[in-house]
Write a protein that holds these residues in place. Structure first.
Motif, PDB file in Angstrom:
ATOM      1  N   VAL A  87      53.186  12.850 -25.569  1.00 52.18           N
ATOM      2  CA  VAL A  87      53.100  13.595 -24.308  1.00 52.18           C
ATOM      3  C   VAL A  87      52.174  14.801 -24.503  1.00 52.18           C
ATOM      4  N   ALA A  88      51.344  15.060 -23.513  1.00 52.71           N
ATOM      5  CA  ALA A  88      50.378  16.157 -23.621  1.00 52.71           C
ATOM      6  C   ALA A  88      49.679  16.315 -22.271  1.00 52.71           C
ATOM      7  N   CYS A  89      48.850  17.347 -22.167  1.00 55.70           N
ATOM      8  CA  CYS A  89      48.072  17.594 -20.943  1.00 55.70           C
ATOM      9  C   CYS A  89      46.583  17.721 -21.291  1.00 55.70           C
ATOM     10  N   GLY A  90      45.746  17.424 -20.321  1.00 53.31           N
ATOM     11  CA  GLY A  90      44.304  17.704 -20.430  1.00 53.31           C
ATOM     12  C   GLY A  90      43.671  17.074 -21.657  1.00 53.31           C
ATOM     13  N   THR A  91      42.919  17.892 -22.372  1.00 52.70           N
ATOM     14  CA  THR A  91      42.226  17.416 -23.563  1.00 52.70           C
ATOM     15  C   THR A  91      43.203  16.904 -24.617  1.00 52.70           C
ATOM     16  N   MET A 112      53.520  24.648 -20.281  1.00 53.07           N
ATOM     17  CA  MET A 112      54.846  24.480 -19.683  1.00 53.07           C
ATOM     18  C   MET A 112      55.223  23.004 -19.527  1.00 53.07           C
ATOM     19  N   ASP A 113      54.282  22.206 -19.039  1.00 53.93           N
ATOM     20  CA  ASP A 113      54.614  20.794 -18.812  1.00 53.93           C
ATOM     21  C   ASP A 113      54.962  20.079 -20.121  1.00 53.93           C
ATOM     22  N   THR A 114      54.224  20.391 -21.164  1.00 53.35           N
ATOM     23  CA  THR A 114      54.476  19.725 -22.450  1.00 53.35           C
ATOM     24  C   THR A 114      55.815  20.182 -23.022  1.00 53.35           C
ATOM     25  N   ASN A 130      39.112  29.445 -12.007  1.00 54.52           N
ATOM     26  CA  ASN A 130      40.422  28.822 -11.699  1.00 54.52           C
ATOM     27  C   ASN A 130      41.210  28.336 -12.910  1.00 54.52           C
ATOM     28  N   LEU A 131      40.729  28.564 -14.112  1.00 61.64           N
ATOM     29  CA  LEU A 131      41.420  28.004 -15.281  1.00 61.64           C
ATOM     30  C   LEU A 131      41.942  29.102 -16.202  1.00 61.64           C
ATOM     31  N   ALA A 132      43.003  28.772 -16.917  1.00 60.40           N
ATOM     32  CA  ALA A 132      43.535  29.683 -17.937  1.00 60.40           C
ATOM     33  C   ALA A 132      43.574  28.935 -19.251  1.00 60.40           C
ATOM     34  N   LYS A 133      43.494  29.661 -20.339  1.00 59.37           N
ATOM     35  CA  LYS A 133      43.506  29.018 -21.649  1.00 59.37           C
ATOM     36  C   LYS A 133      44.845  28.339 -21.898  1.00 59.37           C
ATOM     37  N   SER A 134      45.878  29.020 -21.497  1.00 58.05           N
ATOM     38  CA  SER A 134      47.190  28.462 -21.785  1.00 58.05           C
ATOM     39  C   SER A 134      47.948  28.367 -20.454  1.00 58.05           C
ATOM     40  N   VAL A 135      48.349  27.172 -20.098  1.00 55.29           N
ATOM     41  CA  VAL A 135      48.931  26.965 -18.771  1.00 55.29           C
ATOM     42  C   VAL A 135      50.450  27.019 -18.870  1.00 55.29           C
TER      43      VAL A 135
END
Ligand code: M6R
Length: 369
Positions: free
Chosen positions: A55-59, A110-112, A361-366
């Motif tokens: 499980v992971a997000c994005g890259t 947060m999602d991870t 619109n982006l942050a390094k750590s979501v």
């Protein structure tokens, strides 16, 4: 602080060979076993694993996609990869023999984190791949393998991605070994190939002038498509994500075999299509399939930008622009093929006048949903 580079991203791209070497350092014990960092799981726990969820997000999710190919090939147990934001809200089938691998550069997405907690509630074992010591995700995991990439400042993930790949390979090899699917010498042979990648990557990084030129050419494109197969498919997705987040351009990655099921209709005169070509080594079946996909898009007017192994001269005939990368075993190839795509996105963004390190619109750590 940027070490002579214009952006942190370029500095971090340049640091990738060292980051890989550092992540590999000291991983092979005298007994020829892979060494993880913090393991609160016994070898028996790992032998009992009958299913893996990544499980992971994005890259980080793209790293997980590559890992699936390697883990299923080496370990021979089912491995699913899922976006953490989806996994956390569904009802996955997990128990104490499921291993959930959470991949996160920051260790704070947060999602991870929520996906990990969701897995733990159902008694799954959790292993974290993380670049940030002492962050929440590794703290809440049963085992950790740290990527020793050093701090990543640019919002766009680069060295974290390559070191996550290395970590995934190591975990795959570790599982294969303790489950008796691979012998110590087979594991050592792959580790040796991994140890050669920093040098190959240094060579590749020294040959990126053409890619910079290409970036100036592509900066006005209205869309850029990326295609790949096997481990080249997540690389295509990663190339497209980088271009979206940095250059604010429309970009899509596709599994090359899916083109004829819809996306090929997008191809118009001059549409740039970046093609990630597998190695011709071995049976080379996949390589030939991608080459025929390249011919298909070209026949419809695409401008093809082809990333292929050095010495694969035959692809030249189908490439409007050829980017050769050093030869690497198939499963490890993303350690090479991703890098020109990082540079391409970075240079296109810079040519369009964007803040490469801090995209809008982006942050390094979501850390929010
Ligand atoms: O810190 P994480 O690895 O959990 O972050 C996951 C994503 O937010 C991250 O990879 C994001 O997609 C990057 N900006 C991509 O370059």
């Amino acid at each position: 602080e940027k070490g002579g580079h214009d952006y942190f991203m370029l500095k971090e791209i340049a640091e990738q060979p060292q980051a890989i070497a550092d992540t590999l350092l000291g991983r092979l014990s005298d007994r020829g076993e892979i060494v993880l960092d913090e393991v609160r799981l016994t070898d028996q726990d790992l032998r009992d694993v009958d299913k893996i969820f990544i499980v992971a997000c994005g890259t980080s999710y793209h790293a997980g996609m590559v890992a699936k190919y390697a883990i299923e090939h080496w370990v021979r147990i089912p491995c699913e990869v899922e976006l953490a934001s989806e996994f956390r809200y569904r009802d996955p089938i997990l128990d104490r023999s499921t291993l959930v691998v959470a991949i996160s550069q920051s260790g704070e997405s947060m999602d991870t984190l929520m996906a990990l907690r969701h897995a733990k509630e159902q008694k799954a074992r959790v292993l974290a791949i993380c670049n940030t010591n002492g962050s929440t995700i590794p703290r809440e995991s049963d085992a950790v393998l740290y990527t020793h990439g050093g701090p990543e400042i640019a919002v766009a993930s680069t060295k974290a991605f390559l070191t996550q790949l290395v970590a995934c390979y190591l975990i795959g090899l570790h599982l294969a070994q303790i489950r008796g699917v691979m012998y110590a010498d087979e594991v050592a042979a792959v580790v040796e190939k991994l140890q050669r990648t920093p040098d190959s990557l240094r060579t590749l990084l020294g040959q990126m002038e053409d890619v910079r030129e290409l970036a100036r050419d592509l900066k006005t494109a209205s869309t850029v498509l990326f295609i790949g197969r096997h481990v080249g498919y997540p690389v295509a997705l990663e190339g497209a994500l980088k271009l979206k987040e940095l250059a604010y351009m429309h970009a899509e990655g596709f599994a090359a075999g899916e083109l004829k099921h819809g996306p090929i209709a997008l191809i118009d005169e001059g549409t740039p299509v970046v093609c990630v070509v597998p190695s011709p080594a071995g049976r080379g079946v996949m390589r030939d399939k991608v080459v025929s996909n390249i011919q298909e898009v070209r026949a419809r007017g695409a401008r093809t930008i082809v990333i292929a192994e050095e010495g694969d001269e035959d692809v030249r005939a189908y490439a409007d622009h050829l980017i050769p990368v050093p030869a690497t075993p198939t499963l490890l190839a993303p350690l090479m093929t991703t890098v020109p795509l990082q540079i391409l996105a970075c240079e296109i963004a810079a040519a369009r006048g964007h803040d490469v390190d801090q995209p809008r619109n982006l942050a390094k750590s979501v850390t929010v949903e």
